[in-house]
Motif scaffolding. Structure first.
Motif, short mmCIF file in Angstrom:
data_model
loop_
_atom_site.label_atom_id
_atom_site.label_comp_id
_atom_site.label_asym_id
_atom_site.label_seq_id
_atom_site.Cartn_x
_atom_site.Cartn_y
_atom_site.Cartn_z
N THR A 1 0.85 -1.19 0.00
CA THR A 1 0.00 0.00 0.00
C THR A 1 0.88 1.24 0.00
OG1 THR A 1 -1.74 -1.16 1.19
CG2 THR A 1 -1.78 1.24 1.28
N ILE A 2 0.66 2.10 -0.98
CA ILE A 2 1.42 3.34 -1.08
C ILE A 2 0.73 4.46 -0.31
CG2 ILE A 2 2.37 5.07 -2.68
CD1 ILE A 2 3.70 2.31 -2.88
N LYS A 3 -0.57 4.60 -0.51
CA LYS A 3 -1.33 5.65 0.16
C LYS A 3 -2.77 5.19 0.33
CE LYS A 3 -0.96 10.61 0.19
NZ LYS A 3 -0.64 11.83 -0.53
N GLU A 4 -3.36 5.50 1.49
CA GLU A 4 -4.73 5.09 1.80
C GLU A 4 -5.66 6.30 1.86
OE1 GLU A 4 -4.13 3.03 5.52
OE2 GLU A 4 -4.26 1.11 4.49
N ASN A 5 -6.96 6.04 1.66
CA ASN A 5 -8.02 7.06 1.75
C ASN A 5 -7.71 8.30 0.93
OD1 ASN A 5 -9.52 5.44 3.50
ND2 ASN A 5 -8.34 6.17 5.24
N VAL A 6 -7.38 8.07 -0.34
CA VAL A 6 -7.04 9.15 -1.26
C VAL A 6 -8.28 9.46 -2.10
CG1 VAL A 6 -5.48 9.80 -3.13
CG2 VAL A 6 -4.70 8.24 -1.35
N PRO A 7 -8.61 10.76 -2.30
CA PRO A 7 -9.73 11.11 -3.17
C PRO A 7 -9.52 10.53 -4.57
CG PRO A 7 -8.92 13.05 -2.00
CD PRO A 7 -7.98 11.94 -1.71
N ALA A 8 -10.60 10.28 -5.28
CA ALA A 8 -10.55 9.62 -6.59
C ALA A 8 -9.62 10.30 -7.57
CB ALA A 8 -11.96 9.52 -7.16
N GLU A 9 -9.69 11.62 -7.67
CA GLU A 9 -8.85 12.35 -8.63
C GLU A 9 -7.37 12.19 -8.31
OE1 GLU A 9 -10.27 16.35 -8.47
OE2 GLU A 9 -12.19 15.84 -9.41
N GLU A 10 -7.03 12.32 -7.03
CA GLU A 10 -5.63 12.19 -6.62
C GLU A 10 -5.15 10.76 -6.82
OE1 GLU A 10 -2.78 12.69 -2.65
OE2 GLU A 10 -4.84 13.44 -2.59
N ALA A 11 -6.01 9.78 -6.53
CA ALA A 11 -5.63 8.38 -6.71
C ALA A 11 -5.33 8.08 -8.18
CB ALA A 11 -6.76 7.47 -6.21
N GLU A 12 -6.15 8.61 -9.08
CA GLU A 12 -5.90 8.41 -10.52
C GLU A 12 -4.59 9.06 -10.94
OE1 GLU A 12 -7.30 6.55 -12.85
OE2 GLU A 12 -8.81 5.80 -11.48
N ALA A 13 -4.30 10.25 -10.40
CA ALA A 13 -3.06 10.95 -10.74
C ALA A 13 -1.84 10.15 -10.24
CB ALA A 13 -3.06 12.35 -10.14
N LEU A 14 -1.93 9.63 -9.02
CA LEU A 14 -0.82 8.83 -8.47
C LEU A 14 -0.63 7.55 -9.29
CD1 LEU A 14 -1.42 9.20 -4.62
CD2 LEU A 14 0.36 10.29 -6.01
N LYS A 15 -1.73 6.92 -9.65
CA LYS A 15 -1.66 5.70 -10.45
C LYS A 15 -0.97 5.99 -11.78
CE LYS A 15 -4.51 2.14 -12.63
NZ LYS A 15 -5.86 1.64 -12.86
N LYS A 16 -1.34 7.09 -12.41
CA LYS A 16 -0.74 7.45 -13.70
C LYS A 16 0.76 7.69 -13.55
CE LYS A 16 -1.18 10.70 -17.58
NZ LYS A 16 0.13 10.39 -18.02
N LYS A 17 1.16 8.44 -12.50
CA LYS A 17 2.58 8.72 -12.27
C LYS A 17 3.36 7.43 -12.10
CE LYS A 17 2.59 13.24 -9.99
NZ LYS A 17 2.90 13.93 -8.72
N LEU A 18 2.83 6.54 -11.25
CA LEU A 18 3.53 5.28 -10.98
C LEU A 18 3.60 4.40 -12.23
CD1 LEU A 18 2.09 4.62 -7.43
CD2 LEU A 18 4.52 4.89 -7.97
N MET A 19 2.52 4.36 -12.98
CA MET A 19 2.52 3.55 -14.20
C MET A 19 3.46 4.14 -15.25
SD MET A 19 -1.44 2.34 -14.45
CE MET A 19 -1.19 1.11 -15.71
#
Length: 123
Positions: free
Chosen positions: A96-114
């Motif tokens: 787990t990298i980060k928990e309870n992240v708002p949807a927009e921020e979670a998508e942005a983090l996912k994109k960065k990591l991918m």
């Protein structure tokens, strides 16, 4: 009393003022015991009852990919961890990298990591 046709009623409605139409609605409500606002309230209640999607997500690193160093740097940036702790986190994938992240921020983090080459999933 002569029976009115639909055309007669529609022509009256076209020519009536807002105040006259308001009085007509009130008279119909009183005469027949109905409320003109009821369908709107039912529609609003139906919209509120519609299932909503999740509002917060957990960002999970499933695999670091080929560019492990870039992923470690990005995990450090996201989590604020030191180099050793970030490396342990990436090496221990799935993690787990980060928990309870708002949807927009979670998508942005996912994109960065991918983009850095990691495999990521949102839960």
């Amino acid at each position: 009393m002569a029976k009115l046709s639909h055309e007669d009623i529609l022509s009256y409605l076209e020519e009536a003022t807002i105040l006259e139409l308001n009085d007509l609605v009130k008279a119909i409500e009183e005469k027949f015991g109905v409320t003109a606002a009821a369908p709107v309230a039912v529609a609003a209640a139906a919209e509120e009852a519609a299932p909503q999607g999740p509002t917060s997500f957990t960002v999970v690193l499933t695999a670091p990919g080929d560019s492990k160093v870039g992923v470690i740097k990005l995990v450090r940036e996201i989590t604020g961890l030191g180099l050793v702790d970030a490396k342990k986190l990436v090496d221990g994938a799935p993690a787990t990298i980060k928990e309870n992240v708002p949807a927009e921020e979670a998508e942005a983090l996912k994109k960065k990591l991918m983009d850095a080459g990691a495999s990521v999933e949102l839960k």
